[in-house]
Design an enzyme around this catalytic site. Structure first.
Site, PDB file in Angstrom:
ATOM      1  N   ARG A   1       0.774  -1.007   0.193  1.00 42.93           N
ATOM      2  CA  ARG A   1       0.131   0.013  -0.098  1.00 42.93           C
ATOM      3  C   ARG A   1       0.999   1.377  -0.118  1.00 42.93           C
ATOM      4  O   ARG A   1       0.485   2.122  -0.531  1.00 42.93           O
ATOM      5  CB  ARG A   1      -0.946   0.117   1.183  1.00 42.93           C
ATOM      6  CG  ARG A   1      -1.880  -1.270   1.367  1.00 42.93           C
ATOM      7  CD  ARG A   1      -2.953  -1.003   2.437  1.00 42.93           C
ATOM      8  NE  ARG A   1      -3.616   0.207   1.940  1.00 42.93           N
ATOM      9  CZ  ARG A   1      -4.729   0.561   2.868  1.00 42.93           C
ATOM     10  NH1 ARG A   1      -4.980   0.158   4.209  1.00 42.93           N
ATOM     11  NH2 ARG A   1      -5.291   1.812   2.526  1.00 42.93           N
TER      12      ARG A   1
ATOM     13  N   HIS B   1      -7.974   8.049  10.606  1.00 43.93           N
ATOM     14  CA  HIS B   1      -7.551   6.742  10.640  1.00 43.93           C
ATOM     15  C   HIS B   1      -6.120   6.518  10.219  1.00 43.93           C
ATOM     16  O   HIS B   1      -5.856   5.443  10.121  1.00 43.93           O
ATOM     17  CB  HIS B   1      -8.635   5.702   9.199  1.00 43.93           C
ATOM     18  CG  HIS B   1      -9.810   5.639   9.700  1.00 43.93           C
ATOM     19  ND1 HIS B   1     -10.661   5.555   8.726  1.00 43.93           N
ATOM     20  CD2 HIS B   1     -10.584   5.883  10.679  1.00 43.93           C
ATOM     21  CE1 HIS B   1     -11.921   5.592   9.254  1.00 43.93           C
ATOM     22  NE2 HIS B   1     -11.757   5.563  10.602  1.00 43.93           N
TER      23      HIS B   1
ATOM     24  N   GLN C   1     -11.101  10.147   6.339  1.00 40.31           N
ATOM     25  CA  GLN C   1     -11.029   8.748   6.673  1.00 40.31           C
ATOM     26  C   GLN C   1      -9.660   8.010   5.714  1.00 40.31           C
ATOM     27  O   GLN C   1      -9.556   6.779   6.178  1.00 40.31           O
ATOM     28  CB  GLN C   1     -12.392   7.948   6.277  1.00 40.31           C
ATOM     29  CG  GLN C   1     -13.556   8.419   7.067  1.00 40.31           C
ATOM     30  CD  GLN C   1     -14.666   7.710   6.511  1.00 40.31           C
ATOM     31  OE1 GLN C   1     -15.427   8.162   5.677  1.00 40.31           O
ATOM     32  NE2 GLN C   1     -15.118   6.610   7.330  1.00 40.31           N
TER      33      GLN C   1
ATOM     34  N   CYS D   1       8.657   3.050  22.355  1.00 39.06           N
ATOM     35  CA  CYS D   1       8.832   4.205  22.914  1.00 39.06           C
ATOM     36  C   CYS D   1       7.817   5.384  22.363  1.00 39.06           C
ATOM     37  O   CYS D   1       7.856   6.405  22.949  1.00 39.06           O
ATOM     38  CB  CYS D   1      10.433   4.857  22.417  1.00 39.06           C
ATOM     39  SG  CYS D   1      10.375   5.375  20.689  1.00 39.06           S
TER      40      CYS D   1
ATOM     41  N   CYS E   1       6.758   3.599  17.036  1.00 41.05           N
ATOM     42  CA  CYS E   1       7.388   2.495  17.622  1.00 41.05           C
ATOM     43  C   CYS E   1       6.498   2.243  18.899  1.00 41.05           C
ATOM     44  O   CYS E   1       6.149   3.047  19.714  1.00 41.05           O
ATOM     45  CB  CYS E   1       8.695   2.828  18.078  1.00 41.05           C
ATOM     46  SG  CYS E   1       9.819   1.605  18.993  1.00 41.05           S
TER      47      CYS E   1
ATOM     48  N   ALA F   1     -16.206  12.329  -7.634  1.00 40.47           N
ATOM     49  CA  ALA F   1     -15.967  13.438  -6.983  1.00 40.47           C
ATOM     50  C   ALA F   1     -15.162  14.448  -7.558  1.00 40.47           C
ATOM     51  O   ALA F   1     -15.129  15.685  -7.285  1.00 40.47           O
ATOM     52  CB  ALA F   1     -15.056  12.979  -5.544  1.00 40.47           C
TER      53      ALA F   1
ATOM     54  N   ASN G   1     -21.619  12.096  -3.699  1.00 40.17           N
ATOM     55  CA  ASN G   1     -21.065  10.608  -3.683  1.00 40.17           C
ATOM     56  C   ASN G   1     -21.420  10.022  -5.067  1.00 40.17           C
ATOM     57  O   ASN G   1     -22.437  10.680  -5.775  1.00 40.17           O
ATOM     58  CB  ASN G   1     -21.743   9.814  -2.612  1.00 40.17           C
ATOM     59  CG  ASN G   1     -20.824   8.585  -2.064  1.00 40.17           C
ATOM     60  OD1 ASN G   1     -19.935   8.084  -2.533  1.00 40.17           O
ATOM     61  ND2 ASN G   1     -21.089   8.388  -0.775  1.00 40.17           N
ATOM     62  N   LEU G   2     -20.911   8.770  -5.323  1.00 39.23           N
ATOM     63  CA  LEU G   2     -21.073   8.126  -6.579  1.00 39.23           C
ATOM     64  C   LEU G   2     -22.656   7.610  -6.558  1.00 39.23           C
ATOM     65  O   LEU G   2     -23.275   7.478  -7.683  1.00 39.23           O
ATOM     66  CB  LEU G   2     -20.255   6.891  -6.877  1.00 39.23           C
ATOM     67  CG  LEU G   2     -18.965   7.331  -7.383  1.00 39.23           C
ATOM     68  CD1 LEU G   2     -18.283   6.016  -7.501  1.00 39.23           C
ATOM     69  CD2 LEU G   2     -18.979   7.973  -8.709  1.00 39.23           C
TER      70      LEU G   2
END
Length: 235
Positions: free
Chosen positions: A61, A113, A95, A124, A121, A222, A204-205
């Site tokens: 990703r 998100h 998001q 720490c 980490c 969009a 929106n679609l």
């Protein structure tokens, strides 16, 4: 439209705005990735059980963000134009975990998100910008310990980021726009009802489960609908 009527605007964006730039979800039609449920590579338990599998999924990703052909689309840019012209309080909540809003120039932006281009980490709790592949035994740039550096992504079962700030902005909002969201992922799906005194717009679609809660709907991609709406909004 007389923008002096509105002082506080909150905008929510979802996967629909990034999909037009070519961001893939890596899910097939059954919601699987290489025969693994997404839940099996997107939970703290999955990372503890099989960190190599989880890191490989997020390395794939993250590699998208290094693609020279990946770029913000006109919807991202239109939101930057709106932010630059808005004289009141402006908050963009996404998001999405990609970096397209920031690359376009958005400033007042919250990633609820998490961010794909950051890691942190577990030893720490330091956070770092990170666009390269991440190895299981990657030493932490801060403490040097290995095995605890993970994607700075909100996994299933974890609390989304910045919720107190988001809820406060929604409570004050007098204009709320939702762009490219599925309408079935909470808590974001509940934002429209939390913006109780706002004029509410959905782009929106297609219609979503929460479409009846909005005052107006604009159906289409969009990249065309957002610039068109914002141009009219600013006239």
């Amino acid at each position: 439209m007389d923008l002096r009527l509105f002082k506080n605007i909150v905008i929510l964006t979802g996967a629909g705005i990034s999909a037009e730039s070519g961001i893939r979800t890596f899910r097939d039609q059954d919601g699987l990735w290489e025969d693994h449920r997404i839940e099996d590579v997107a939970t703290p338990e999955a990372f503890a059980r099989n960190p190599a599998l989880v890191q490989r999924f997020y390395n794939l990703r993250r590699a998208q963000l290094r693609d020279p052909n990946l770029a913000p689309n006109p919807a991202h840019q239109a939101l930057v134009d709106l932010e630059n012209l808005w004289e009141g309080n402006f908050l963009l909540v996404t998001q999405n975990v990609d970096n397209l809003h920031r690359r376009a120039g958005s400033k007042n932006l919250l990633h609820m998100h998490g961010r794909l281009d950051r890691v942190f980490c577990l030893h720490c709790d330091e956070h770092f910008e990170w666009l390269l592949d991440l190895a299981v035994d990657q030493p932490c740039p801060h403490c040097g310990r290995k095995g605890g550096v993970r994607p700075d992504i909100v996994w299933f079962g974890e609390m989304p980021h910045h919720m107190e700030e988001i809820y406060e902005a929604l409570d004050k909002a007098d204009y709320f726009i939702s762009i490219g969201t599925s309408g079935n992922v909470y808590p974001a799906a509940g934002f429209v009802r939390l913006a109780w005194k706002a004029k509410k717009i959905e782009i929106n679609l297609k219609d979503t489960e929460i479409s009846p809660a909005f005052d107006e709907h604009f159906v289409g991609p969009a990249s065309t609908e957002v610039p068109r709406f914002i141009t009219q909004f600013l006239e």
